[in-house]
Write a protein that holds these residues in place. Structure first.
Motif, PDB file in Angstrom:
ATOM      1  N   THR A 100     -11.084  -0.074 -10.368  1.00 56.30           N
ATOM      2  CA  THR A 100      -9.863   0.731 -10.390  1.00 56.30           C
ATOM      3  C   THR A 100      -8.744   0.055  -9.618  1.00 56.30           C
ATOM      4  O   THR A 100      -7.620  -0.046 -10.107  1.00 56.30           O
ATOM      5  CB  THR A 100     -10.125   2.122  -9.778  1.00 56.30           C
ATOM      6  N   ILE A 101      -9.046  -0.415  -8.416  1.00 52.52           N
ATOM      7  CA  ILE A 101      -7.970  -0.933  -7.571  1.00 52.52           C
ATOM      8  C   ILE A 101      -7.807  -2.447  -7.676  1.00 52.52           C
ATOM      9  O   ILE A 101      -6.875  -3.015  -7.157  1.00 52.52           O
ATOM     10  CB  ILE A 101      -8.173  -0.531  -6.088  1.00 52.52           C
TER      11      ILE A 101
ATOM     12  N   ILE B 123     -14.724   1.591  -7.827  1.00 54.98           N
ATOM     13  CA  ILE B 123     -13.519   1.463  -7.007  1.00 54.98           C
ATOM     14  C   ILE B 123     -12.895   0.079  -7.201  1.00 54.98           C
ATOM     15  O   ILE B 123     -11.689  -0.054  -7.400  1.00 54.98           O
ATOM     16  CB  ILE B 123     -13.832   1.727  -5.519  1.00 54.98           C
TER      17      ILE B 123
ATOM     18  N   GLN C  60      -9.297  -4.940  -6.313  1.00 58.04           N
ATOM     19  CA  GLN C  60      -9.353  -5.777  -5.109  1.00 58.04           C
ATOM     20  C   GLN C  60     -10.730  -5.627  -4.473  1.00 58.04           C
ATOM     21  O   GLN C  60     -11.448  -4.673  -4.758  1.00 58.04           O
ATOM     22  CB  GLN C  60      -8.245  -5.384  -4.119  1.00 58.04           C
ATOM     23  N   LYS C  61     -11.080  -6.602  -3.656  1.00 58.32           N
ATOM     24  CA  LYS C  61     -12.390  -6.594  -3.002  1.00 58.32           C
ATOM     25  C   LYS C  61     -12.431  -5.493  -1.950  1.00 58.32           C
ATOM     26  O   LYS C  61     -11.444  -5.202  -1.297  1.00 58.32           O
ATOM     27  CB  LYS C  61     -12.639  -7.951  -2.337  1.00 58.32           C
ATOM     28  N   LEU C  62     -13.586  -4.918  -1.783  1.00 60.34           N
ATOM     29  CA  LEU C  62     -13.720  -3.866  -0.778  1.00 60.34           C
ATOM     30  C   LEU C  62     -14.007  -4.488   0.579  1.00 60.34           C
ATOM     31  O   LEU C  62     -14.665  -5.519   0.673  1.00 60.34           O
ATOM     32  CB  LEU C  62     -14.852  -2.922  -1.183  1.00 60.34           C
TER      33      LEU C  62
ATOM     34  N   ALA D 108     -17.249   7.709  -5.099  1.00 60.24           N
ATOM     35  CA  ALA D 108     -17.285   6.755  -6.207  1.00 60.24           C
ATOM     36  C   ALA D 108     -18.038   5.504  -5.772  1.00 60.24           C
ATOM     37  O   ALA D 108     -17.922   5.067  -4.628  1.00 60.24           O
ATOM     38  CB  ALA D 108     -15.863   6.397  -6.622  1.00 60.24           C
TER      39      ALA D 108
END
Lengths: 315, 315
Positions: free
Chosen positions: B240-241, B237, B243-245, B232
């Motif tokens: 969806t979540i 992402i 929050q920062k990656l 993805a």
């Protein structure tokens, strides 16, 4: 708006409310209104037939995602007996978005693998809304390889909004887990029957979707990207999801024409959720028929046919 | 005309109307990573890797195969495979028109180029994705050409090397695109069962359907430095979540750390490394010394003068 009915079904919902009201009145009133109820029932059926005869691709997407749509765990006990659920990928964990186990189809042992979205809110969270992580695909792979060893056919029930797009999913190799399943399913030496029961979304669906026979329920959908996702990318707005659904041809009618889907299993009037028992019976009959047909073919021929079929996609 | 324009070659001269911040096309190119102004011939000698910061710039399919294969004995294969618009897909524009435009701008029929040739004298089949063609997306033509190239490698018993760069499955061919994942994975599985080596080289970027099929199924999975690869996309992402990656998420180092790839290989070492590995997998003597692709930078002094000249333009 009645949440048990979709937007295009609201005229049906209104009729059903009337019928309910009349029934309440009827039970304590003196005059006989059963004739009127019967009349309204017929009217409701005719209306449903009319509406369902003209569903757009986007309407079908909505039916496939209907909150009352039957899921894998609704079908499994109705289609199979003696379902013994098996858990875990033996490496990391047990993914609740994919259920699998050994059951019997009539007398015959089969391996059943299905994606499960979960019904109530708590259950949906527990099932991660039917979005599998790598351990889900690896559990499925483990069970399929077991089925091969014990000469059991594999039946997969596809219903997912997609593989889970999250950090942990990527860390544990979601791409590899799906790719590995595609590779192994292409040569697994046992019959594989795949049925899209609801939403078949992209690689997450295909990850348990390679086999000898692919069927879809009449109002199930199968797409390479969700209509919303496609609309977001191409039209720059998810408002165009209905256009994207139409353009991508997400329904079994189009996919049969393309030679990708082999068969469509008809649903009860108004969708599978209106009569789960009837739907399960039809799925069961379909699986039995297909397995009998595959029993007539030698294993080598079956595998060669499966491979040639894969090679022919798009020709 | 200022004094500096007079001393610069014609291609570097800025027209009155051009944006003063841009680096003129021609002899100089600005590195997108470190902003260094690079002398093109140096850059090309260094295989389009920035000599200052080692950033691996994106390169086209033909250049990729050109710097990878031996000069002698190359032959393009399956060049006649054309994309097919089975769905007559239309959004704001017709897919057919988009294809025509992409064919015109890239000179390619679709997003994959295949060649048979040699690597350090060893026969190989090599394929490379053209990212500039619809983001290197995989539809029928890409899947079909990949599968045929792989089948050729299989029947000739020679290794297959794939350089992937792709946004994923092509939406405009919908389920046909999705099924190319199954097609390519199936033929790679046959190679694996016949012990014909497959090396997958991931180059920036690889996502979606290409990641979840052919890109991660190598006997050896390799990535160029700092390439991004995942199932993805980071935006999906994050949405969806919520929050920062983490930094470096889905980059080559991340892939290596999480076990998805065997090694990160610098573009200048690609030929030598793969030749060394393939010779061992096919039990051949170590290959004759791979032609050195060592960078031959222009004298430092020259480079600095050029840099100063272009910087002066920017001021």
């Amino acid at each position: 708006m009645n949440p048990n009915y979709l937007d295009f079904e609201q005229p049906i919902a209104e009729l059903e409310v009337k019928i309910e009201e009349l029934q309440l009145v009827g039970s304590d009133a003196e005059m006989d209104i059963s004739a009127e109820i019967e009349n309204l029932r017929k009217k409701s059926t005719r209306l449903t037939e009319k509406i369902y005869a003209n569903l757009s691709a986007w309407d079908i997407v909505k039916v496939a995602r209907h909150p009352k749509r039957p899921y894998s765990l609704d079908y499994i006990p109705r289609i199979f007996t003696e379902f013994d659920e098996l858990h875990g990928d033996r490496h990391f964990g047990d993914d609740k978005a994919i259920v699998g186990g050994i059951a019997r189809l009539d007398d015959r042992p089969v391996m059943v693998i299905g994606q499960e979205k979960g019904r109530a809110v708590k259950d949906k969270v527990y099932r991660n809304f039917g979005m599998p992580k790598p351990e889900g695909y690896r559990k499925a792979l483990r069970l399929m390889e077991m089925a091969e060893r014990y000469k059991m056919p594999v039946v997969t029930l596809i219903d997912t909004p997609g593989a889970y797009p999250g950090i942990d999913s990527e860390e544990r190799g979601i791409s590899e887990s799906i790719a590995q399943n595609l590779a192994v399913m292409s040569r697994l030496a046992t019959p594989i029957i795949c049925i899209v029961i609801g939403e078949g979304s992209s690689g997450g669906a295909l990850g348990i979707g390679v086999g000898d026979h692919l069927a879809m329920l009449q109002y199930a959908t199968y797409f390479v990207i969700s209509p919303e996702g496609c609309a977001n990318i191409i039209w720059k707005s998810s408002d165009h999801a209905p256009d994207a659904a139409e353009a991508m041809g997400v329904t079994s009618t189009v996919l049969e024409d393309l030679g990708i889907v082999d068969a469509t299993i008809p649903e009860p009037l108004g969708g599978a959720h209106r009569d789960i028992d009837m739907m399960a019976q039809r799925i069961k009959e379909h699986i039995s028929e297909q397995l009998s047909a595959l029993d007539q073919v030698s294993l080598d021929d079956m595998l060669e046919r499966r491979y040639q079929r894969l090679m022919s996609y798009g020709n | 005309m200022s004094w500096i324009d007079k001393i610069l070659p014609a291609g570097v001269r800025k027209s009155e109307s051009s944006d003063r911040a841009s680096v003129p096309e021609g002899l100089w190119k600005k590195c997108v990573k470190c902003d260094s102004v690079l002398y093109r011939p140096d850059l090309e000698r260094n295989n389009d890797v920035c000599p200052k910061c080692d950033h691996h710039m994106r390169i086209g399919a033909r250049r990729r195969l050109d710097i990878f294969l031996d000069e002698d004995g190359r032959e393009e294969i399956y060049a006649d495979i054309e994309p097919v618009d089975r769905l007559k897909f239309k959004d704001k524009k017709r897919y057919k028109d988009r294809l025509n435009a992409a064919q015109k701008s890239t000179g390619e029929k679709d997003a994959l180029v295949a060649m048979s040739g040699a690597l350090s004298g060893m026969p190989v089949v090599a394929v490379a994705f053209e990212f500039n063609f619809h983001g290197g997306s995989m539809g029928y033509a890409v899947g079909e050409k990949f599968a045929r190239a792989a089948r050729q490698a299989l029947s000739d018993g020679v290794p297959l090397v794939c350089f992937s760069a792709s946004g994923g499955a092509r939406m405009q061919e919908a389920l046909i695109s999705l099924m190319q994942m199954a097609k390519t994975s199936a033929v790679l599985e046959r190679m694996k069962q016949s012990s014909v080596p497959y090396v997958s080289v991931m180059t920036d970027p690889i996502y979606g359907g290409v990641s979840a099929s052919l890109a991660l199924l190598g006997d050896i999975n390799v990535a160029e430095p700092d390439a991004r690869a995942g199932f993805a996309g980071p935006n999906i992402i994050e949405q969806t979540i919520r929050q920062k990656l983490p930094k470096g998420f889905q980059r080559s180092e991340f892939l290596l750390e999480h076990g998805a790839i065997d090694m990160i290989v610098h573009r200048n070492d690609m030929r030598a490394t793969l030749a060394r590995i393939l010779a061992k997998l096919t039990d051949q003597a170590p290959p004759a010394e791979v032609i050195s692709t060592e960078l031959e930078l222009a004298e430092d002094g020259e480079l600095q003068a050029g840099e100063q000249a272009v910087r002066a333009l920017d001021d």
